[in-house]
Design a protein around this motif. Structure first.
Motif, PDB file in Angstrom:
ATOM      1  N   ALA A 443       0.954  -1.170   0.021  1.00 39.58           N
ATOM      2  CA  ALA A 443       0.062   0.014  -0.139  1.00 39.58           C
ATOM      3  C   ALA A 443       1.054   1.308  -0.070  1.00 39.58           C
ATOM      4  O   ALA A 443       1.939   1.057   0.793  1.00 39.58           O
ATOM      5  CB  ALA A 443      -0.679  -0.131   1.206  1.00 39.58           C
ATOM      6  N   GLU A 444       0.389   2.238  -0.643  1.00 42.12           N
ATOM      7  CA  GLU A 444       1.120   3.608  -0.656  1.00 42.12           C
ATOM      8  C   GLU A 444       1.011   4.105   0.836  1.00 42.12           C
ATOM      9  O   GLU A 444       0.048   4.118   1.270  1.00 42.12           O
ATOM     10  CB  GLU A 444       0.487   4.606  -1.580  1.00 42.12           C
ATOM     11  CG  GLU A 444       1.134   5.893  -1.466  1.00 42.12           C
ATOM     12  CD  GLU A 444       0.258   6.897  -1.976  1.00 42.12           C
ATOM     13  OE1 GLU A 444      -0.236   7.908  -1.694  1.00 42.12           O
ATOM     14  OE2 GLU A 444       0.211   6.806  -3.570  1.00 42.12           O
ATOM     15  N   ALA A 445       2.312   4.538   1.239  1.00 42.35           N
ATOM     16  CA  ALA A 445       2.428   5.080   2.520  1.00 42.35           C
ATOM     17  C   ALA A 445       3.453   6.171   3.099  1.00 42.35           C
ATOM     18  O   ALA A 445       4.676   5.797   2.388  1.00 42.35           O
ATOM     19  CB  ALA A 445       2.686   3.520   3.407  1.00 42.35           C
ATOM     20  N   ALA A 446       3.156   6.961   3.719  1.00 42.05           N
ATOM     21  CA  ALA A 446       4.142   8.116   4.039  1.00 42.05           C
ATOM     22  C   ALA A 446       4.856   8.760   2.675  1.00 42.05           C
ATOM     23  O   ALA A 446       5.844   9.033   2.844  1.00 42.05           O
ATOM     24  CB  ALA A 446       5.183   7.509   4.633  1.00 42.05           C
ATOM     25  N   ALA A 447       4.072   8.894   1.739  1.00 37.60           N
ATOM     26  CA  ALA A 447       4.554   9.638   0.185  1.00 37.60           C
ATOM     27  C   ALA A 447       4.629  11.002   0.485  1.00 37.60           C
ATOM     28  O   ALA A 447       4.113  11.647   1.741  1.00 37.60           O
ATOM     29  CB  ALA A 447       3.494   9.283  -0.954  1.00 37.60           C
ATOM     30  N   VAL A 448       5.164  11.727  -0.288  1.00 32.85           N
ATOM     31  CA  VAL A 448       5.408  13.203  -0.103  1.00 32.85           C
ATOM     32  C   VAL A 448       4.118  13.918  -0.250  1.00 32.85           C
ATOM     33  O   VAL A 448       3.243  13.612  -0.948  1.00 32.85           O
ATOM     34  CB  VAL A 448       6.350  13.608  -1.409  1.00 32.85           C
ATOM     35  CG1 VAL A 448       6.367  15.106  -1.332  1.00 32.85           C
ATOM     36  CG2 VAL A 448       7.582  12.972  -1.236  1.00 32.85           C
ATOM     37  N   ALA A 659      13.778  -6.825  26.872  1.00 28.46           N
ATOM     38  CA  ALA A 659      13.311  -6.224  25.511  1.00 28.46           C
ATOM     39  C   ALA A 659      14.265  -5.510  25.086  1.00 28.46           C
ATOM     40  O   ALA A 659      15.094  -4.650  25.857  1.00 28.46           O
ATOM     41  CB  ALA A 659      11.890  -5.580  25.781  1.00 28.46           C
ATOM     42  N   ALA A 660      14.659  -5.448  23.710  1.00 26.90           N
ATOM     43  CA  ALA A 660      15.286  -4.403  23.056  1.00 26.90           C
ATOM     44  C   ALA A 660      14.321  -3.214  22.479  1.00 26.90           C
ATOM     45  O   ALA A 660      13.120  -3.631  22.154  1.00 26.90           O
ATOM     46  CB  ALA A 660      16.109  -4.800  21.879  1.00 26.90           C
ATOM     47  N   CYS A 661      14.645  -2.288  22.142  1.00 25.30           N
ATOM     48  CA  CYS A 661      13.756  -1.178  21.619  1.00 25.30           C
ATOM     49  C   CYS A 661      14.567  -0.302  20.592  1.00 25.30           C
ATOM     50  O   CYS A 661      14.848   0.590  20.791  1.00 25.30           O
ATOM     51  CB  CYS A 661      13.248  -0.277  22.553  1.00 25.30           C
ATOM     52  SG  CYS A 661      11.819   1.061  22.257  1.00 25.30           S
ATOM     53  N   PRO A 662      14.451  -0.751  19.414  1.00 24.22           N
ATOM     54  CA  PRO A 662      15.069   0.213  18.081  1.00 24.22           C
ATOM     55  C   PRO A 662      14.597   1.240  18.154  1.00 24.22           C
ATOM     56  O   PRO A 662      13.455   1.730  18.346  1.00 24.22           O
ATOM     57  CB  PRO A 662      14.784  -1.045  16.963  1.00 24.22           C
ATOM     58  CG  PRO A 662      14.391  -2.070  17.598  1.00 24.22           C
ATOM     59  CD  PRO A 662      13.942  -2.071  18.896  1.00 24.22           C
ATOM     60  N   LYS A 663      15.582   2.321  17.604  1.00 31.66           N
ATOM     61  CA  LYS A 663      15.131   3.485  17.503  1.00 31.66           C
ATOM     62  C   LYS A 663      15.759   4.164  16.431  1.00 31.66           C
ATOM     63  O   LYS A 663      16.664   3.861  15.899  1.00 31.66           O
ATOM     64  CB  LYS A 663      15.113   4.412  18.755  1.00 31.66           C
ATOM     65  CG  LYS A 663      16.762   4.394  19.426  1.00 31.66           C
ATOM     66  CD  LYS A 663      16.708   5.008  20.512  1.00 31.66           C
ATOM     67  CE  LYS A 663      17.906   5.037  21.187  1.00 31.66           C
ATOM     68  NZ  LYS A 663      18.083   5.836  22.567  1.00 31.66           N
ATOM     69  N   HIS A 664      15.378   5.434  15.855  1.00 35.20           N
ATOM     70  CA  HIS A 664      14.339   6.037  16.082  1.00 35.20           C
ATOM     71  C   HIS A 664      13.417   5.982  14.672  1.00 35.20           C
ATOM     72  O   HIS A 664      13.952   6.493  13.756  1.00 35.20           O
ATOM     73  CB  HIS A 664      14.694   7.672  16.219  1.00 35.20           C
ATOM     74  CG  HIS A 664      15.628   7.865  17.392  1.00 35.20           C
ATOM     75  ND1 HIS A 664      17.078   7.715  17.316  1.00 35.20           N
ATOM     76  CD2 HIS A 664      15.382   7.929  18.742  1.00 35.20           C
ATOM     77  CE1 HIS A 664      17.597   8.078  18.447  1.00 35.20           C
ATOM     78  NE2 HIS A 664      16.883   8.077  19.501  1.00 35.20           N
ATOM     79  N   PHE A 665      12.285   5.706  14.742  1.00 42.56           N
ATOM     80  CA  PHE A 665      11.511   5.423  13.672  1.00 42.56           C
ATOM     81  C   PHE A 665      10.520   6.494  13.353  1.00 42.56           C
ATOM     82  O   PHE A 665       9.845   6.799  13.915  1.00 42.56           O
ATOM     83  CB  PHE A 665      10.564   4.342  14.086  1.00 42.56           C
ATOM     84  CG  PHE A 665       9.994   3.525  12.842  1.00 42.56           C
ATOM     85  CD1 PHE A 665      10.365   2.593  12.004  1.00 42.56           C
ATOM     86  CD2 PHE A 665       8.462   3.485  12.911  1.00 42.56           C
ATOM     87  CE1 PHE A 665       9.819   1.972  10.971  1.00 42.56           C
ATOM     88  CE2 PHE A 665       7.710   2.779  11.489  1.00 42.56           C
ATOM     89  CZ  PHE A 665       8.374   2.093  10.772  1.00 42.56           C
ATOM     90  N   ALA A 666      11.077   7.316  12.161  1.00 41.74           N
ATOM     91  CA  ALA A 666      12.161   6.984  11.107  1.00 41.74           C
ATOM     92  C   ALA A 666      12.687   8.396  10.601  1.00 41.74           C
ATOM     93  O   ALA A 666      12.000   9.605  10.698  1.00 41.74           O
ATOM     94  CB  ALA A 666      11.399   6.290   9.952  1.00 41.74           C
ATOM     95  N   ALA A 667      13.806   8.287  10.053  1.00 47.42           N
ATOM     96  CA  ALA A 667      14.345   9.272   9.038  1.00 47.42           C
ATOM     97  C   ALA A 667      14.747  10.533   9.997  1.00 47.42           C
ATOM     98  O   ALA A 667      14.641  11.800   9.789  1.00 47.42           O
ATOM     99  CB  ALA A 667      13.327   9.615   8.264  1.00 47.42           C
ATOM    100  N   ASP A 723       0.612   6.133   8.622  1.00 46.36           N
ATOM    101  CA  ASP A 723       1.134   5.393   7.611  1.00 46.36           C
ATOM    102  C   ASP A 723       2.234   4.491   7.957  1.00 46.36           C
ATOM    103  O   ASP A 723       2.450   3.381   7.551  1.00 46.36           O
ATOM    104  CB  ASP A 723       1.593   6.204   6.531  1.00 46.36           C
ATOM    105  CG  ASP A 723       0.391   6.683   5.701  1.00 46.36           C
ATOM    106  OD1 ASP A 723      -0.860   6.240   5.852  1.00 46.36           O
ATOM    107  OD2 ASP A 723       0.456   7.237   4.408  1.00 46.36           O
ATOM    108  N   LEU A 724       3.122   5.263   8.819  1.00 49.06           N
ATOM    109  CA  LEU A 724       4.487   4.385   9.341  1.00 49.06           C
ATOM    110  C   LEU A 724       4.208   3.208  10.224  1.00 49.06           C
ATOM    111  O   LEU A 724       4.689   2.272  10.174  1.00 49.06           O
ATOM    112  CB  LEU A 724       5.530   5.452   9.771  1.00 49.06           C
ATOM    113  CG  LEU A 724       6.195   6.513   9.012  1.00 49.06           C
ATOM    114  CD1 LEU A 724       6.989   7.497   9.767  1.00 49.06           C
ATOM    115  CD2 LEU A 724       7.199   5.649   7.866  1.00 49.06           C
TER     116      LEU A 724
END
Length: 830
Positions: A443-448, A659-667, A723-724
């Protein structure tokens, strides 16, 4: 090294809305005690720090150091060693940290003690200026002035000099284009001028977490015979670098980002640092993807590069290729140590190039890699690497291939290159795809945002076939977010009121999670959607980053435990002593996921011992621009390296029941104005680069928690980004864990649903928990809770009870996964 942070003071509980009558049973007794560290963890940290050192230059005779004459060590950083960068990723209460001078002595290297004494006296009398204000830490420390007499006396005792240059940056502290940060200072250049003129051989060690300018290398030419990138290696870093210089541990690190001739050569240079907007105009041409395509001559040291003391030959012994659905390429590679003196390890790297087609393609993209074991002189190892063709698919966000919103393989020749870095890898195999193949549709997501269009970099060819930069419009969004959300609203679990079902009954299998959820009042569901109101919560281990889950007495009575979260990637940031580990860049530069997993497992065990449940780690954003202050926390400019390293960290930590907590979502690729900045990036670049590492980690390691970023992504703050978080993370990747905010968030109203403000807006996006739980105002974070969730719930078009239950289910899933560790900790303190 920067001063060791003081113990975290007890928090002010006067604003807490949470009863603390039972806090004693869940607190630990580790504050300001237990300075001893696990020797196994320390040994792994030293090995990782050493294996992450990248030897960039060696004239063949200068390194490793011999024992015939002493080494003259210049530069105050030999003593004031930067062990790690600044902020939550590095401010650990570590009981010790090796500097380089002590490490050299430990490694048996004879140092010029007269010169060392001079530096010791001067640095003692001239302690480095250190502004402890958050985000105002120093990038460097001023150098000791040198006079000719001191340098000439040292040169009379030694023919080899070691010059140490240090830099630091960090959270809320980007590097800047000034001397003492990106550039060398006049004092550092004067030191190099004097030393290289007086000594026959000079080695330079760069103690940095981030890249710095290397244009000065041309000024000295072959007068600098050795150069090491000693990415900040934590408490064992100085000792580890010394072990490499002495030859005790052979250098095997490889660059995870390109080092260019000047800052302006980086494709992001014109679009970094603006307080409001970062336009990712370079699109998919980040790092080596840009340089190998358009600017090969602007590279000083290419991606994947690193020298060895040993002579390690890489030969492809056999290749096997298959096409069609499920097509693969298989390489059998022999690595042989043909030298007669030193042992070494090689990283076999495989790059792929896609055919020219409707989509612009970088010249080379890392497709796979494998690191050998330690090979003695004459030793050999056979490495087998397989690559699925589908993993080389590109994302069409424009419809240029006729398949908008799909990952595709365009027809033509896919070429594969094998070697020791992106530049030297040789063509070894090709596979031809006869027709366009759709690998998967999404699905299209987080587009400009159509309201903020921009032009992006593309590839064009001149008549002779050479590549040149072209520009095209970045595709903009076409879907209705409102319609998508309304079509996906969850179904409510009918409320039952309290039936006496505790959460441990769900764990035992005598009740379902829906049975438990049905008991919770809207107020309790809203409490699960935020943490306790302050950092260093009274409900958790002293010095914690925050607590979520059982933040109210009614929840704890139902068996929901308080869950303690702790910074961060380079160590456990509590009031207790803890290990300070190598930076993310250092770990990635090992190119050794197995070693990183072992280190992370030991780190996870330390997390258990120190009384925490969730480690806010790993940092996963890309080295888009070399000035980003948190690059030291992050792994690479490449998403495959990032994904594999993050997977290793998560698997290691979670193997110990925490638990691990990956970051930073996103950019999140800029620290300046990070809570206001809008990252404007095409859907293709987002999916192929900035989300790709997260996708690898989520699919391969299943982290129990994940953190959003501060910044906006195409106009929407990440902590509100449906969207993300829903469309991509949960629906496309199948994520079932708990999503939390970075600490505090910005206030906003949902543009599609005006009855949703702030936390209600966030919950609709399936960002489950506001951390640490208080409200951010113009006066800063406040230890008070807002009522936006319950207010919205009362409105006809507001948040639904089902959405609150959905978020609570994710929080309770985390609590259930952590239950064995939490129960042991609570039981041990009763």
């Amino acid at each position: 090294m920067p001063p060791t942070p003081a113990a975290v003071e007890s928090g002010d509980r006067s604003h807490s809305l949470i009863p603390v009558e039972s806090v004693a049973q869940i607190s630990t007794v580790l504050e300001n005690t237990d300075p001893e560290l696990d020797p196994h963890l320390a040994a792994l940290a030293r090995q990782a720090a050493a294996d992450g050192v990248v030897l960039l230059r060696n004239d063949g005779s200068v390194l490793p150091f011999g024992t015939e004459r002493p080494i003259a060590v210049f530069g105050r950083t030999q003593l004031d060693w930067f062990a790690v960068g600044y902020g939550s990723g590095g401010d650990v209460k570590v009981p010790y940290s090796w500097n380089l001078l002590a490490g050299l002595r430990d490694a048996g290297v004879a140092v010029d003690e007269g010169l060392a004494a001079a530096y010791t006296r001067w640095t003692t009398a001239n302690r480095p200026p250190f502004d402890a204000t958050w985000g105002r830490w120093p990038h460097h420390f001023p150098e000791m002035p040198l006079d000719d007499e001191l340098v000439e006396a040292a040169a009379s005792r030694s023919d080899t000099a070691l010059v140490v240059i240090g830099r630091a940056a960090g959270e809320a502290r980007d590097s800047v284009l000034e001397p003492g940060s990106w550039y060398l200072t006049d004092g550092e250049l004067a030191m190099l001028d004097r030393v290289t003129a007086a000594f026959a051989r000079t080695v330079v060690v760069l103690d940095t977490g981030n890249a710095i300018d290397l244009g000065w290398l041309d000024r000295y030419g072959d007068r600098i015979g050795g150069l090491l990138a000693a990415w900040q290696g934590g408490m064992e870093g100085g000792r580890a670098v010394a072990a490499v210089l002495a030859g005790e541990i052979p250098p095997s690190g490889r660059l995870t980002s390109t080092l260019a001739r000047s800052y302006d050569d980086y494709p992001s240079a014109g679009n970094f640092g603006d307080p409001e907007v970062s336009v990712y105009a370079e699109d998919v041409f980040v790092g080596y993807r840009y340089f190998e395509t358009f600017a090969r001559d602007r590279v000083v040291f290419p991606f994947g590069f690193g020298l060895d003391y040993a002579t390690l030959d890489v030969t492809v012994a056999a290749t096997t290729t298959t096409v069609g659905d499920g097509g693969r390429v298989r390489f059998v590679v022999d690595v042989v140590n043909t030298g007669g003196v030193h042992a070494g390890r090689q990283t076999v790297q495989v790059y792929a190039s896609s055919p020219d087609g409707a989509l612009s393609q970088p010249a080379r993209v890392l497709a796979a890699y494998r690191k050998t074991g330690l090979l003695a002189p004459g030793g050999r190892e056979r490495v087998v690497i397989e690559i699925a063709l589908d993993d080389l698919a590109s994302f069409d966000d424009s419809g240029a291939t006729g398949q908008r919103g799909a990952w595709v393989l365009e027809p033509g020749e896919f070429r594969f290159f094998v070697g020791a870095d992106v530049r030297s890898a040789r063509h070894e195999a090709s596979v031809t795809v006869d027709a366009l193949r759709v690998v998967r549709r999404v699905a299209e997501a987080a587009a400009v945002d159509p309201a903020t269009p921009f032009r992006r970099m593309a590839l064009a060819r001149d008549a002779d076939g050479s590549a040149r930069v072209a520009w095209e419009d970045a595709p903009t969004a076409t879907v209705s977010r409102r319609e998508r959300i309304l079509a996906q609203l969850p179904v409510e679990v009918p409320p039952t009121g309290d039936r006496g079902i505790r959460l441990d009954a769900v764990r035992r299998g005598t009740a379902t999670l829906d049975d438990f959820l049905a008991q919770l009042s809207p107020e309790e569901l809203a409490l699960l959607a935020r943490g306790d109101l302050t950092m260093n919560s009274a409900l958790g281990t002293p010095g914690n980053a925050g607590v979520l889950g059982g933040v109210a007495a009614s929840l704890r009575e139902k068996g929901v435990p308080p869950i303690t979260t702790t910074d961060g990637p380079s160590g456990i940031r509590l009031a207790a002593y803890a290990s300070l580990l190598p930076s993310g860049t250092a770990l990635a530069s090992t190119w050794d996921p197995a070693l990183v997993r072992d280190l992370a497992a030991a780190h996870g065990q330390e997390l258990v011992r120190k009384g925490s449940d969730v480690l806010l780690s790993p940092g996963m954003n890309l080295h888009r621009d070399p000035l980003c202050g948190r690059n030291f926390e992050y792994f690479s400019e490449d998403p495959l390296v990032t994904g594999r390293m993050a997977t290793a960290v998560v698997r290691g930590i979670q193997s110990r029941g925490v638990a691990a907590c990956p970051k930073h979502f996103a950019a999140n690729n800029q620290e300046a104005s990070r809570t206001r900045n809008d990252s404007r990036v095409s859907e293709r670049a987002l999916r192929e680069l900035y989300l790709r590492g997260f996708e690898h980690c989520v699919r391969d390691a299943a982290p129990l928690a994940l953190m959003t970023s501060y910044n906006k992504v195409n106009g929407v703050w990440a902590h509100y980004h449906h969207d993300l978080v829903t469309t991509v993370l949960r629906e496309e990747w199948g994520y079932r864990g708990c999503v939390i905010t970075d600490w505090w968030m910005e206030s906003a109203t949902d543009p599609d649903f005006p009855a949703l403000d702030d936390n209600a807006y966030r919950v609709r996006a399936q960002v489950d928990v506001l951390m640490p739980g208080g409200v951010k105002t113009d006066q800063g974070p406040q230890a008070v809770a807002d009522d936006t969730i319950l207010d919205s719930l009362a409105r006809p078009d507001g948040i639904t009870l089902a959405e609150l239950q959905r978020g609570a289910r994710n929080v309770l899933g985390l609590a259930l996964a952590l239950a064995p560790v939490v129960e042991r900790r609570i039981g041990a303190t009763r």
